[in-house]
Structure formats: structure tokens, C-alpha cells
Design a protein around this motif. Structure first.
Motif, PDB file in Angstrom:
ATOM      1  N   LEU A 125       0.841  -1.209   0.000  1.00  0.00           N
ATOM      2  CA  LEU A 125       0.000   0.000   0.000  1.00  0.00           C
ATOM      3  C   LEU A 125       0.868   1.248   0.000  1.00  0.00           C
ATOM      4  O   LEU A 125       2.027   1.226   0.449  1.00  0.00           O
ATOM      5  N   GLU A 126       0.276   2.339  -0.495  1.00  0.00           N
ATOM      6  CA  GLU A 126       0.956   3.632  -0.420  1.00  0.00           C
ATOM      7  C   GLU A 126       1.131   3.984   1.062  1.00  0.00           C
ATOM      8  O   GLU A 126       0.323   3.600   1.900  1.00  0.00           O
ATOM      9  N   GLU A 127       2.178   4.771   1.363  1.00  0.00           N
ATOM     10  CA  GLU A 127       2.369   5.240   2.743  1.00  0.00           C
ATOM     11  C   GLU A 127       1.165   6.088   3.175  1.00  0.00           C
ATOM     12  O   GLU A 127       0.675   6.902   2.375  1.00  0.00           O
ATOM     13  N   PRO A 128       0.689   5.928   4.404  1.00  0.00           N
ATOM     14  CA  PRO A 128      -0.435   6.768   4.837  1.00  0.00           C
ATOM     15  C   PRO A 128      -0.018   8.236   5.001  1.00  0.00           C
ATOM     16  O   PRO A 128       1.120   8.523   5.384  1.00  0.00           O
ATOM     17  N   LEU A 129      -0.941   9.121   4.694  1.00  0.00           N
ATOM     18  CA  LEU A 129      -0.704  10.550   4.930  1.00  0.00           C
ATOM     19  C   LEU A 129      -0.738  10.798   6.438  1.00  0.00           C
ATOM     20  O   LEU A 129      -1.301   9.998   7.196  1.00  0.00           O
ATOM     21  N   ASP A 130      -0.196  11.930   6.864  1.00  0.00           N
ATOM     22  CA  ASP A 130      -0.229  12.275   8.289  1.00  0.00           C
ATOM     23  C   ASP A 130      -1.675  12.333   8.793  1.00  0.00           C
ATOM     24  O   ASP A 130      -1.979  11.895   9.902  1.00  0.00           O
ATOM     25  N   GLU A 131      -2.545  12.872   7.943  1.00  0.00           N
ATOM     26  CA  GLU A 131      -3.962  12.998   8.339  1.00  0.00           C
ATOM     27  C   GLU A 131      -4.566  11.614   8.593  1.00  0.00           C
ATOM     28  O   GLU A 131      -5.361  11.427   9.513  1.00  0.00           O
ATOM     29  N   THR A 145      -1.382  -3.283  11.112  1.00  0.00           N
ATOM     30  CA  THR A 145      -1.719  -3.243   9.683  1.00  0.00           C
ATOM     31  C   THR A 145      -3.063  -2.562   9.439  1.00  0.00           C
ATOM     32  O   THR A 145      -3.756  -2.868   8.485  1.00  0.00           O
ATOM     33  N   SER A 146      -3.403  -1.647  10.320  1.00  0.00           N
ATOM     34  CA  SER A 146      -4.652  -0.897  10.166  1.00  0.00           C
ATOM     35  C   SER A 146      -4.504   0.172   9.095  1.00  0.00           C
ATOM     36  O   SER A 146      -3.447   0.804   8.968  1.00  0.00           O
ATOM     37  N   ARG A 147      -5.573   0.373   8.350  1.00  0.00           N
ATOM     38  CA  ARG A 147      -5.633   1.499   7.402  1.00  0.00           C
ATOM     39  C   ARG A 147      -7.061   2.013   7.353  1.00  0.00           C
ATOM     40  O   ARG A 147      -7.983   1.366   7.845  1.00  0.00           O
ATOM     41  N   LEU A 148      -7.212   3.168   6.742  1.00  0.00           N
ATOM     42  CA  LEU A 148      -8.558   3.678   6.516  1.00  0.00           C
ATOM     43  C   LEU A 148      -9.004   3.214   5.136  1.00  0.00           C
ATOM     44  O   LEU A 148      -8.289   3.421   4.141  1.00  0.00           O
ATOM     45  N   GLY A 149     -10.168   2.595   5.099  1.00  0.00           N
ATOM     46  CA  GLY A 149     -10.654   2.006   3.845  1.00  0.00           C
ATOM     47  C   GLY A 149     -10.791   3.011   2.707  1.00  0.00           C
ATOM     48  O   GLY A 149     -10.630   2.664   1.542  1.00  0.00           O
ATOM     49  N   CYS A 150     -11.062   4.263   3.061  1.00  0.00           N
ATOM     50  CA  CYS A 150     -11.238   5.259   2.000  1.00  0.00           C
ATOM     51  C   CYS A 150      -9.899   5.641   1.371  1.00  0.00           C
ATOM     52  O   CYS A 150      -9.881   6.285   0.318  1.00  0.00           O
ATOM     53  N   GLN A 151      -8.801   5.252   2.016  1.00  0.00           N
ATOM     54  CA  GLN A 151      -7.479   5.600   1.493  1.00  0.00           C
ATOM     55  C   GLN A 151      -6.786   4.414   0.810  1.00  0.00           C
ATOM     56  O   GLN A 151      -5.688   4.559   0.266  1.00  0.00           O
ATOM     57  N   VAL A 152      -7.410   3.257   0.850  1.00  0.00           N
ATOM     58  CA  VAL A 152      -6.836   2.085   0.172  1.00  0.00           C
ATOM     59  C   VAL A 152      -7.479   2.007  -1.209  1.00  0.00           C
ATOM     60  O   VAL A 152      -8.684   1.783  -1.337  1.00  0.00           O
ATOM     61  N   ILE A 153      -6.660   2.241  -2.220  1.00  0.00           N
ATOM     62  CA  ILE A 153      -7.164   2.310  -3.589  1.00  0.00           C
ATOM     63  C   ILE A 153      -6.763   1.040  -4.349  1.00  0.00           C
ATOM     64  O   ILE A 153      -5.603   0.612  -4.282  1.00  0.00           O
ATOM     65  N   ALA A 154      -7.716   0.466  -5.061  1.00  0.00           N
ATOM     66  CA  ALA A 154      -7.446  -0.789  -5.789  1.00  0.00           C
ATOM     67  C   ALA A 154      -6.396  -0.583  -6.876  1.00  0.00           C
ATOM     68  O   ALA A 154      -6.469   0.360  -7.662  1.00  0.00           O
ATOM     69  N   LYS A 155      -5.408  -1.471  -6.880  1.00  0.00           N
ATOM     70  CA  LYS A 155      -4.393  -1.502  -7.939  1.00  0.00           C
ATOM     71  C   LYS A 155      -4.049  -2.981  -8.167  1.00  0.00           C
ATOM     72  O   LYS A 155      -4.299  -3.819  -7.281  1.00  0.00           O
ATOM     73  N   PRO A 156      -3.512  -3.312  -9.332  1.00  0.00           N
ATOM     74  CA  PRO A 156      -3.315  -4.731  -9.671  1.00  0.00           C
ATOM     75  C   PRO A 156      -2.548  -5.528  -8.614  1.00  0.00           C
ATOM     76  O   PRO A 156      -2.880  -6.670  -8.340  1.00  0.00           O
TER      77      PRO A 156
END
Ligand code: FES
Length: 182
Positions: A125-131, A145-156
Motif C-alpha cells: 500500500l501507499e504510505e499513509p498521509l499524516d492525516e 496493519t490498520s488502514r482507513l478504507g477510503c485511502q486504500v485504492i485498488a491496484k493490480p
């Protein structure tokens, strides 16, 4: 005499097969050969005139999207297809998966908290933003391994990812928490 000829031919076939020469004979060469004794009519001969083309398979992933499995708090799994470029929050909403997303992806809540179940996928995944990190700090049941679902973007590379939904989310409105304006 016949037997020794036969074994000679057998040896030649083995040598040619080992050297790969059988596979390099073109259709034109084969048809011109005076020794051609192929038993089928020309139009039914099993030659291919086109090179192997797998590009349609690669294109399929782009069109159909990647495979993502959501696992709810009861362990129930739901596998969906997510188009490339779509966020996991949006994909969840389109597929009736209970992922809240109170701020609709504007990084002002943590109700879209998901847990990436496999660290290999997390590392893709891309590095999370500070926000995002700030909001994750407020999330219920935060993990490595927590992330915000709105920031996880589908890629191959994320094809096959599994996302667990936490047992609860912290909704600012319900908890009475109001983020301070900056
Ligand atoms: Fe609010 Fe993702 S929906 S941060």
C-alpha cells in the motif's frame, strides 16, 4: 535390415526432438517438404499462424477489477471485484458491506477502519498521509496493519487482498468526541 533402419530413424527423431528442431519447422517449410505425408487436408492441419497472445488476460484484471475479500467481525467472508482506482470504502458500499465511512473519505473520521490481514499486502500500500495516521490513532482496535478504507485504492498488486472489519468503530458523533478545528 528394416529393423536397423527403423531404429536409425528413431534415433534421429530423438536427436531432433532434443535439439528442438521439430518445433522450429514452419508451416511453409513443412508443406514444401517432399516427405510430407501428413494424413489430414491442409485446412485442418493443427498449425497456428498467430503468436501466443496473453494480453487479453492482463486486460481482464483492468476491466473486471481485483479480487478483495472482506471479513466481518463474525468471521463471515465476502469476496468482491473492485475496479482499479476505486477505494475500498466505495467498493464496500457498492456491495452492501458494513463499512461506515461517516465523513465520506475526507479523512475526518476513523469509521472506515480496516485491518489488512496479510502484512505482504500491507507493504504494497501507499504510505499513509499524516492525516490518515492522525485519524487511525483514534480508531477502535488499532493494529500494526490498520488502514482507513477510503485511502486504500485498488491496484493490480492488491489482487487477493483480505480486509478484516474491526469489531467496532469509534463514531465521533456517538462518543461525543468533536475533533478540534486546526
Ligand atoms: Fe472518514 Fe475514511 S470515511 S476517514
Amino acid at each position: 535390415m528394416f529393423n536397423s533402419r527403423l531404429s536409425q530413424v528413431g534415433r534421429m527423431v530423438k536427436q531432433l526432438t532434443r535439439a528442438g528442431q521439430f518445433t522450429s519447422v514452419t508451416r511453409a517449410e513443412y508443406l514444401q517438404s517432399p516427405y510430407n505425408c501428413y494424413p489430414w487436408p491442409v485446412k485442418h492441419r493443427p498449425f497456428s499462424t498467430t503468436a501466443a497472445d496473453n494480453s487479453h488476460e492482463e486486460g481482464n484484471e483492468e476491466k473486471e477489477g481485483i479480487s478483495v475479500t472482506f471479513v466481518d467481525k463474525y468471521g463471515e467472508e465476502k469476496e468482491i471485484k473492485v475496479p482499479i482506482g476505486m477505494s475500498m470504502l466505495e467498493a464496500a458500499h457498492q456491495n452492501d458491506i458494513e463499512l461506515e465511512g461517516a465523513c465520506e473519505g475526507s479523512l475526518a473520521c476513523s469509521t472506515c477502519h480496516v485491518i489488512v490481514m496479510d502484512v505482504d499486502y500491507y507493504n504494497k500500500l501507499e504510505e499513509p498521509l499524516d492525516e490518515e495516521n492522525d485519524m487511525l490513532d483514534l480508531a477502535f482496535g488499532l493494529t500494526e496493519t490498520s488502514r482507513l478504507g477510503c485511502q486504500v485504492i485498488a491496484k493490480p498488486e492488491l489482487d487477493g487482498i483480505r480486509l478484516a472489519l474491526p469489531a467496532a468503530t469509534r463514531n465521533f458523533a456517538v462518543d461525543g468526541y468533536v475533533p478540534k478545528p486546526h
